[in-house]
Design a protein around this motif. Structure first.
Motif, PDB file in Angstrom:
ATOM      1  N   GLU A   1       1.528   0.615  -4.852  1.00 51.23           N
ATOM      2  CA  GLU A   1       1.179   0.537  -3.436  1.00 51.23           C
ATOM      3  C   GLU A   1      -0.065  -0.325  -3.212  1.00 51.23           C
ATOM      4  OE1 GLU A   1       2.852   1.763  -0.823  1.00 51.23           O
ATOM      5  OE2 GLU A   1       4.434   2.395  -2.198  1.00 51.23           O
ATOM      6  N   LEU A   2      -1.062  -0.171  -4.069  1.00 55.53           N
ATOM      7  CA  LEU A   2      -2.322  -0.890  -3.870  1.00 55.53           C
ATOM      8  C   LEU A   2      -2.180  -2.383  -4.148  1.00 55.53           C
ATOM      9  CD1 LEU A   2      -4.796   1.684  -5.458  1.00 55.53           C
ATOM     10  CD2 LEU A   2      -4.627   1.077  -3.034  1.00 55.53           C
ATOM     11  N   THR A   3      -1.322  -2.752  -5.106  1.00 55.56           N
ATOM     12  CA  THR A   3      -1.185  -4.178  -5.427  1.00 55.56           C
ATOM     13  C   THR A   3      -0.493  -4.960  -4.323  1.00 55.56           C
ATOM     14  OG1 THR A   3       0.831  -3.617  -6.683  1.00 55.56           O
ATOM     15  CG2 THR A   3      -1.213  -3.922  -7.938  1.00 55.56           C
ATOM     16  N   GLN A   4       0.039  -4.286  -3.339  1.00 53.89           N
ATOM     17  CA  GLN A   4       0.626  -4.994  -2.202  1.00 53.89           C
ATOM     18  C   GLN A   4      -0.445  -5.665  -1.347  1.00 53.89           C
ATOM     19  OE1 GLN A   4       3.379  -2.536   0.035  1.00 53.89           O
ATOM     20  NE2 GLN A   4       4.254  -1.647  -1.827  1.00 53.89           N
ATOM     21  N   ASP A   5      -1.692  -5.164  -1.428  1.00 54.48           N
ATOM     22  CA  ASP A   5      -2.773  -5.703  -0.593  1.00 54.48           C
ATOM     23  C   ASP A   5      -4.015  -6.104  -1.385  1.00 54.48           C
ATOM     24  OD1 ASP A   5      -1.639  -5.194   2.186  1.00 54.48           O
ATOM     25  OD2 ASP A   5      -1.579  -3.158   1.355  1.00 54.48           O
ATOM     26  N   LEU A   6      -4.232  -5.489  -2.537  1.00 53.88           N
ATOM     27  CA  LEU A   6      -5.462  -5.713  -3.288  1.00 53.88           C
ATOM     28  C   LEU A   6      -5.185  -6.388  -4.623  1.00 53.88           C
ATOM     29  CD1 LEU A   6      -7.148  -2.213  -2.727  1.00 53.88           C
ATOM     30  CD2 LEU A   6      -7.388  -4.279  -1.323  1.00 53.88           C
ATOM     31  N   SER A   7      -6.197  -7.075  -5.151  1.00 54.02           N
ATOM     32  CA  SER A   7      -6.054  -7.713  -6.457  1.00 54.02           C
ATOM     33  C   SER A   7      -6.115  -6.664  -7.566  1.00 54.02           C
ATOM     34  CB  SER A   7      -7.173  -8.743  -6.678  1.00 54.02           C
ATOM     35  OG  SER A   7      -8.405  -8.078  -6.921  1.00 54.02           O
TER      36      SER A   7
ATOM     37  N   VAL B   1       3.147  -3.201 -13.355  1.00 51.67           N
ATOM     38  CA  VAL B   1       3.631  -2.248 -12.350  1.00 51.67           C
ATOM     39  C   VAL B   1       3.905  -2.956 -11.022  1.00 51.67           C
ATOM     40  CG1 VAL B   1       2.891  -0.316 -10.893  1.00 51.67           C
ATOM     41  CG2 VAL B   1       2.640  -0.172 -13.372  1.00 51.67           C
ATOM     42  N   SER B   2       3.107  -3.971 -10.722  1.00 53.71           N
ATOM     43  CA  SER B   2       3.283  -4.674  -9.444  1.00 53.71           C
ATOM     44  C   SER B   2       4.497  -5.599  -9.435  1.00 53.71           C
ATOM     45  CB  SER B   2       2.029  -5.497  -9.118  1.00 53.71           C
ATOM     46  OG  SER B   2       1.909  -6.622  -9.981  1.00 53.71           O
ATOM     47  N   ILE B   3       5.015  -5.969 -10.622  1.00 53.22           N
ATOM     48  CA  ILE B   3       6.091  -6.964 -10.718  1.00 53.22           C
ATOM     49  C   ILE B   3       7.408  -6.351 -11.189  1.00 53.22           C
ATOM     50  CG2 ILE B   3       6.846  -9.087 -11.851  1.00 53.22           C
ATOM     51  CD1 ILE B   3       4.538  -9.580  -9.964  1.00 53.22           C
ATOM     52  N   LEU B   4       7.342  -5.517 -12.219  1.00 52.26           N
ATOM     53  CA  LEU B   4       8.539  -5.029 -12.897  1.00 52.26           C
ATOM     54  C   LEU B   4       8.984  -3.673 -12.355  1.00 52.26           C
ATOM     55  CD1 LEU B   4       7.459  -5.792 -16.580  1.00 52.26           C
ATOM     56  CD2 LEU B   4       9.037  -7.154 -15.177  1.00 52.26           C
ATOM     57  N   PRO B   5      10.241  -3.296 -12.601  1.00 56.21           N
ATOM     58  CA  PRO B   5      10.653  -1.921 -12.314  1.00 56.21           C
ATOM     59  C   PRO B   5       9.770  -0.940 -13.096  1.00 56.21           C
ATOM     60  CG  PRO B   5      12.566  -3.288 -12.757  1.00 56.21           C
ATOM     61  CD  PRO B   5      11.372  -4.123 -13.083  1.00 56.21           C
ATOM     62  N   LEU B   6       9.436   0.184 -12.486  1.00 58.22           N
ATOM     63  CA  LEU B   6       8.517   1.131 -13.118  1.00 58.22           C
ATOM     64  C   LEU B   6       9.044   1.610 -14.462  1.00 58.22           C
ATOM     65  CD1 LEU B   6       7.452   3.294 -10.026  1.00 58.22           C
ATOM     66  CD2 LEU B   6       6.290   1.310 -11.019  1.00 58.22           C
ATOM     67  N   ALA B   7      10.345   1.846 -14.575  1.00 52.70           N
ATOM     68  CA  ALA B   7      10.914   2.325 -15.828  1.00 52.70           C
ATOM     69  C   ALA B   7      10.740   1.289 -16.940  1.00 52.70           C
ATOM     70  CB  ALA B   7      12.396   2.656 -15.645  1.00 52.70           C
TER      71      ALA B   7
ATOM     72  N   GLY C   1      -8.350  -0.394   3.582  1.00 53.97           N
ATOM     73  CA  GLY C   1      -8.201   0.412   4.784  1.00 53.97           C
ATOM     74  C   GLY C   1      -8.118   1.885   4.436  1.00 53.97           C
ATOM     75  N   THR C   2      -8.245   2.719   5.436  1.00 51.23           N
ATOM     76  CA  THR C   2      -8.231   4.167   5.198  1.00 51.23           C
ATOM     77  C   THR C   2      -6.902   4.634   4.608  1.00 51.23           C
ATOM     78  OG1 THR C   2      -7.542   4.476   7.512  1.00 51.23           O
ATOM     79  CG2 THR C   2      -9.905   4.653   7.015  1.00 51.23           C
ATOM     80  N   GLU C   3      -5.813   3.915   4.904  1.00 51.25           N
ATOM     81  CA  GLU C   3      -4.512   4.322   4.360  1.00 51.25           C
ATOM     82  C   GLU C   3      -4.431   4.102   2.858  1.00 51.25           C
ATOM     83  OE1 GLU C   3      -4.234  -0.032   5.202  1.00 51.25           O
ATOM     84  OE2 GLU C   3      -5.062   1.727   6.237  1.00 51.25           O
ATOM     85  N   MET C   4      -5.345   3.266   2.307  1.00 49.21           N
ATOM     86  CA  MET C   4      -5.346   3.025   0.871  1.00 49.21           C
ATOM     87  C   MET C   4      -6.159   4.056   0.093  1.00 49.21           C
ATOM     88  SD  MET C   4      -5.908  -1.096   0.682  1.00 49.21           S
ATOM     89  CE  MET C   4      -5.088  -2.233   1.791  1.00 49.21           C
TER      90      MET C   4
END
Length: 302
Positions: A33-39, A93-99, A207-210
């Motif tokens: 979730e975090l890598t969608q917005d943060l480095s 985790v940001s690129i590949l399927p989690l499994a 943001g607060t949602e993160m």
């Protein structure tokens, strides 16, 4: 005379491992979730901040005399490598399927066995050689020719597993003089300035949602390893380690439910082959340990 080893309590070990599984899978989701917005650098830094905030009060309570170290160079070397591995894991985790990430991460003990032989001169027995071969076979099944996983991100995750293997070898050496808490504390203390320097140029105020995901990533970094340590205290590694494999189908289900990641049987099979190599090595080492601890027979009286 009481036994030097506490009695095995498999049920408690299972409960602690459930906590570890929850921590690992929660961290993977939080990182995704975090890598969608943060480095990745900023995510690693914020994880370190949370861990330090949790660890520092206890370090202060212990006092400087118990927390000082004469092996700072070893700590620094270990944690530069660990930070690199952590970067690779979050990137994967940001690129590949989690499994797929978890399956490839299972190769870390295989690399540890190789590095221990090269750096610590540990002997590679036939069982250990077989476990290494199974580890490579599992990787080949996952990254078979023509697979969608035959891409740079997969090799970044394998590189992360190798980095984690290096840190395990470093930890073996440090454990002779340093407590587990001290090793974890210095890990976060050293990685704090590294993450800060690398994240400042790409900093985005979260943001607060993160914030909940940042908290999960930081807290999970401590609770995952603590839960495994507690599980090991209640049962042998041969009992605890098979439970760790449940991470793979669990995260595959989560990946499907949250991100519609397709079910890939080759990832599960390859992960199972790699993990079987790890388990074979653990069982072999436990048998060898029990043989060494077995008392010598008393010679007959004449």
């Amino acid at each position: 005379m009481s036994s030097p080893h506490p009695p095995s309590q498999p049920l408690l070990a299972v409960l602690w491992m459930m906590g570890a599984l929850a921590s690992f899978t929660s961290m993977a989701v939080a990182a995704r979730e975090l890598t969608q917005d943060l480095s990745v650098f900023q995510i690693s830094f914020m994880r370190t901040v949370i861990c330090l905030a949790l660890l520092t009060p206890y370090a202060y309570k212990l006092g400087w005399q118990k927390m000082k170290t004469d092996r700072l160079k070893t700590h620094v070397g270990r944690n530069i490598i660990h930070f690199t591995g952590q970067f690779g894991w979050i990137y994967g985790v940001s690129i590949l399927p989690l499994a797929a990430v978890f399956s490839l991460e299972f190769s870390a003990p295989i690399w540890t066995a190789i590095l221990a032989a090269l750096l610590l001169k540990e002997r590679i027995t036939r069982i250990r050689a077989l476990s290494i071969a199974l580890g490579f076979a599992g990787i080949l099944v996952i990254l078979r020719p023509g697979s969608d996983l035959m891409q740079p991100a997969s090799f970044v995750v394998i590189g992360a597993a190798i980095c984690f293997a290096f840190t395990y070898v470093f930890t073996r050496g440090l454990a002779a003089t340093e407590s587990a808490f001290k090793i974890i504390f210095y890990m976060n203390l050293i990685q704090f300035p590294i993450g800060l320097v690398l994240s400042v140029p790409v900093w985005i105020t979260p943001g607060t949602e993160m914030l909940p995901f940042i908290a999960i990533l930081g807290i999970g970094g401590i609770t995952s390893h603590y839960s495994i340590a507690r599980a090991m205290a209640h049962a042998d590694a041969a009992v605890v380690s098979p439970l760790d494999f449940l991470r793979l189908p669990l995260v595959a289900v989560i990946g499907f439910l949250l991100y519609q990641e397709p079910w890939n049987p080759y990832v599960i099979i390859g992960g199972a082959i790699t993990f079987s190599g790890n388990l074979l090595n653990i069982l072999s080492e436990q048998k060898a340990l029990k043989r060494r601890m077995r008392p010598e027979p008393t010679p007959p009286q004449t």
